[in-house]
Design a protein around this motif. Structure first.
Motif, short mmCIF file in Angstrom:
data_model
loop_
_atom_site.label_atom_id
_atom_site.label_comp_id
_atom_site.label_asym_id
_atom_site.label_seq_id
_atom_site.Cartn_x
_atom_site.Cartn_y
_atom_site.Cartn_z
N VAL A 105 8.63 16.61 3.51
CA VAL A 105 8.34 17.85 4.24
C VAL A 105 6.98 18.38 3.80
O VAL A 105 6.72 18.51 2.60
N VAL A 116 8.65 15.88 8.20
CA VAL A 116 8.70 17.17 8.90
C VAL A 116 7.46 17.98 8.54
O VAL A 116 7.15 18.17 7.37
N THR A 121 14.05 13.68 3.23
CA THR A 121 12.96 13.56 4.21
C THR A 121 11.71 14.27 3.70
O THR A 121 11.78 15.43 3.30
N HIS A 136 16.46 17.81 13.13
CA HIS A 136 16.39 16.98 11.93
C HIS A 136 17.67 16.16 11.78
O HIS A 136 17.62 14.97 11.44
N ILE A 138 16.57 22.54 12.42
CA ILE A 138 17.70 22.00 11.66
C ILE A 138 18.51 21.04 12.53
O ILE A 138 18.92 19.96 12.09
N GLN A 165 16.54 12.47 12.98
CA GLN A 165 16.27 11.85 11.68
C GLN A 165 14.81 11.40 11.55
O GLN A 165 14.51 10.20 11.47
N SER A 215 19.10 15.62 2.86
CA SER A 215 18.30 14.40 2.80
C SER A 215 17.07 14.60 1.93
O SER A 215 16.77 15.72 1.49
N THR A 222 17.88 23.67 3.80
CA THR A 222 18.91 22.94 4.55
C THR A 222 18.61 21.45 4.60
O THR A 222 19.50 20.61 4.40
N ILE A 223 17.34 21.11 4.84
CA ILE A 223 16.95 19.69 4.86
C ILE A 223 17.20 19.05 3.51
O ILE A 223 17.73 17.94 3.42
N ARG A 224 16.82 19.75 2.44
CA ARG A 224 16.96 19.17 1.10
C ARG A 224 18.42 18.98 0.70
O ARG A 224 18.74 18.08 -0.07
#
Length: 229
Positions: free
Chosen positions: A77, A51, A75, A43, A40, A47, A73, A68-70
């Motif tokens: 995965v 992932v 990004t 990331h 986390i 950036q 952002s 948490t990523i969603r």
């Protein structure tokens, strides 16, 4: 894809090292995290463009890292796990994963998946909201699909709302194989119809596209569903 940044999140040091070597050999910049909390943090700081995320991690689970990523952002995965059952696969996709790889895997396959997901992620609509494929244009703002004929005139397709939504969803992420359930949830979330109803809509959509010379773009993926090519 040269120098795209890939964050590898894997608590098995040997597996992480192998992926690191294969990804670097293919031109990627790589950073590694061996637990969820560090993932986390990296990331947010580094950036990455993608992932590779193991499900079973110390401190914070892979699914919690994904959540948490969603929240922060979009990004791409790719989830990596030893659990191959269908509910886990669909669950990971439902919560925002772009792809799913089951251990044991071939490192070359992983690299190929990374390339494929990055290609899809970069195929976004233009600023005017239009998705295009050869003579086909899907205007997501006007909710209208059209085909340019032999003399350069634009012909509007007479699509139902469900057909338009299916076409836009498939064209937005070409090469991705969608299950019928995914398409139902994305395109017809309030419908009480069975997932097989997607087959009927796809059949009608194919027919309408073929009438205007757009052939072979809606592909059936055996035992899965459909994708756009």
């Amino acid at each position: 894809m040269s120098q795209a940044k890939v964050l590898v999140v894997e608590d098995d040091i040997d597996s992480a090292s192998v992926l690191d070597a294969y990804l670097r050999k293919d031109g990627f910049a790589v950073c590694m995290a061996h637990d969820g909390a560090h993932a986390i943090q990296l990331h947010a700081q580094w950036q990455p463009d993608l992932v590779l995320l193991d499900v079973m991690l110390p401190l914070v689970s892979g699914t919690d890292v994904l959540s948490t990523i969603r929240r922060a952002s979009d990004t791409p995965v790719i989830m990596v796990t030893a659990i191959a059952d269908e509910p886990n696969k669909l669950g990971a996709l439902k919560y925002g994963a772009d792809d799913y790889i089951v251990k044991p895997y071939s490192p070359k396959e992983v690299v190929a998946r990374v390339h494929a997901v990055l290609r899809r992620a970069r195929l976004v609509p233009a600023a005017d909201g239009k998705l295009r494929h050869q003579r086909l244009t899907v205007d997501t703002h006007a909710v209208q699909a059209s085909v340019t004929d032999e003399v350069g005139q634009s012909v509007v397709l007479n699509l139902t709302p469900a057909e338009f939504s299916l076409l836009a969803t498939l064209l937005r992420t070409p090469f991705k194989a969608f299950t019928r359930s995914e398409l139902m949830e994305s395109c017809m979330p309030e419908s009480g119809a069975l997932a097989r109803a997607v087959d009927v809509h796809i059949h009608n959509l194919r027919r309408k596209l073929e009438q205007h010379g757009i052939d072979g773009v809606l592909l059936t993926v055996r035992s899965v569903g459909y994708r756009f090519q």
